[in-house]
Design an enzyme around this catalytic site. Structure first.
Site: not given
Length: 208
Positions: A12, A93-94, A110, A147-149, A151
C-alpha cells in the site's frame, strides 16, 4: 467531494501517497471512503486502519468460483458508492461487469511508460526486469483509465525516470515509485476531483 475506493493487494505505498497528498492539501475535493484488498494479510489494510479509513478483504479464496468472487467484489464496491476506483497495485483482473458498471471511473497506476512493458504478465518486478533486460535508458510510470483490456485505457499522466548503470529490478522499482508513481497518482486524482479530466475520442483531455 469525490468519494474514492482504493483497491490494493500488497503493502500500500501508493495508498499511503494518496493519504499523504490529501492530508497535505495536494489532493482537494476528495476523500478515501474505503480500502479493499484481495489479500487479508496486505499491509495496506493496516495503513487504512491506522488512518481511520474503513477497509475490508474480498478474497477469491473465500468463494467457490471466480464468478462468485467477481460478484462479491462488485457488490462490495457498490456498497461504498465510489465516484472513483483507484487500483493501487491491485493484482486482480477486473471482470467486464465491474468495468462496465464503473466506465470512466476506474484508474490504475502502472510502473512503465505505456505502451512499453505493459499488458498481460507485466506487473510488479516483472516490469522492471523486462526494462533492464531490454536495455532501455528511460522508464517511468503511467496513470490511465481502465477499460476492458489490460493497461489499454486512455492515458492520464506519465512521468519518466532515468535508468542507472547499476540498477537492479528492486532498486529501479523503488526509484520509479518515489520519482514517478507517488507523484503522478495523487496529481491524477486531484485533476479528476476538480473536474479537469475528460475522455474525448478515446484520449484524455486535461483542462488548464
Amino acid at each position: 467531494m469525490l468519494n474514492i475506493a482504493v483497491c490494493v493487494s500488497g503493502g500500500g505505498t501508493n495508498l499511503q501517497a494518496i493519504i499523504d497528498a490529501i492530508d497535505a492539501g495536494k489532493i482537494t475535493n476528495a476523500k478515501i471512503s474505503a480500502v479493499i484488498s484481495n489479500n487479508r494479510d496486505a499491509y495496506a489494510l493496516t495503513r487504512a486502519k491506522n488512518h481511520g479509513i474503513e477497509s475490508c478483504c474480498v478474497s477469491p479464496k473465500d468463494f467457490a468460483s471466480r464468478d462468485k468472487f467477481n460478484a462479491a467484489l462488485l457488490e462490495k464496491l457498490n456498497y461504498y458508492h465510489p465516484d472513483l476506483i483507484v487500483l493501487a497495485g491491485f493484482l486482480v483482473v477486473l471482470p467486464e461487469s465491474l468495468v462496465n458498471a464503473y466506465q470512466g471511473k476506474i484508474i490504475n497506476i502502472h510502473p512503465s511508460l505505456i505502451p512499453s512493458f505493459c499488458g498481460k504478465g507485466y506487473y510488479g518486478l516483472k516490469v522492471h526486469e523486462a526494462a533492464l533486460s531490454r536495455g532501455v535508458k528511460v522508464t517511468g510510470a503511467t496513470v490511465h483509465f481502465v477499460d476492458e483490456g489490460t493497461d489499454s485505457g486512455p492515458i492520464i499522466l506519465q512521468k519518466a525516470v532515468c535508468i542507472e548503470p547499476d540498477d537492479t529490478p528492486e532498486i529501479l522499482q523503488r526509484r520509479v515509485m518515489e520519482q514517478a508513481e507517488w507523484v503522478i497518482l495523487p496529481q491524477a486524482i486531484d485533476l479528476i476531483a476538480n473536474n479537469k479530466v475528460s475522455i474525448v475520442d478515446g484520449r484524455t483531455v486535461i483542462a488548464q
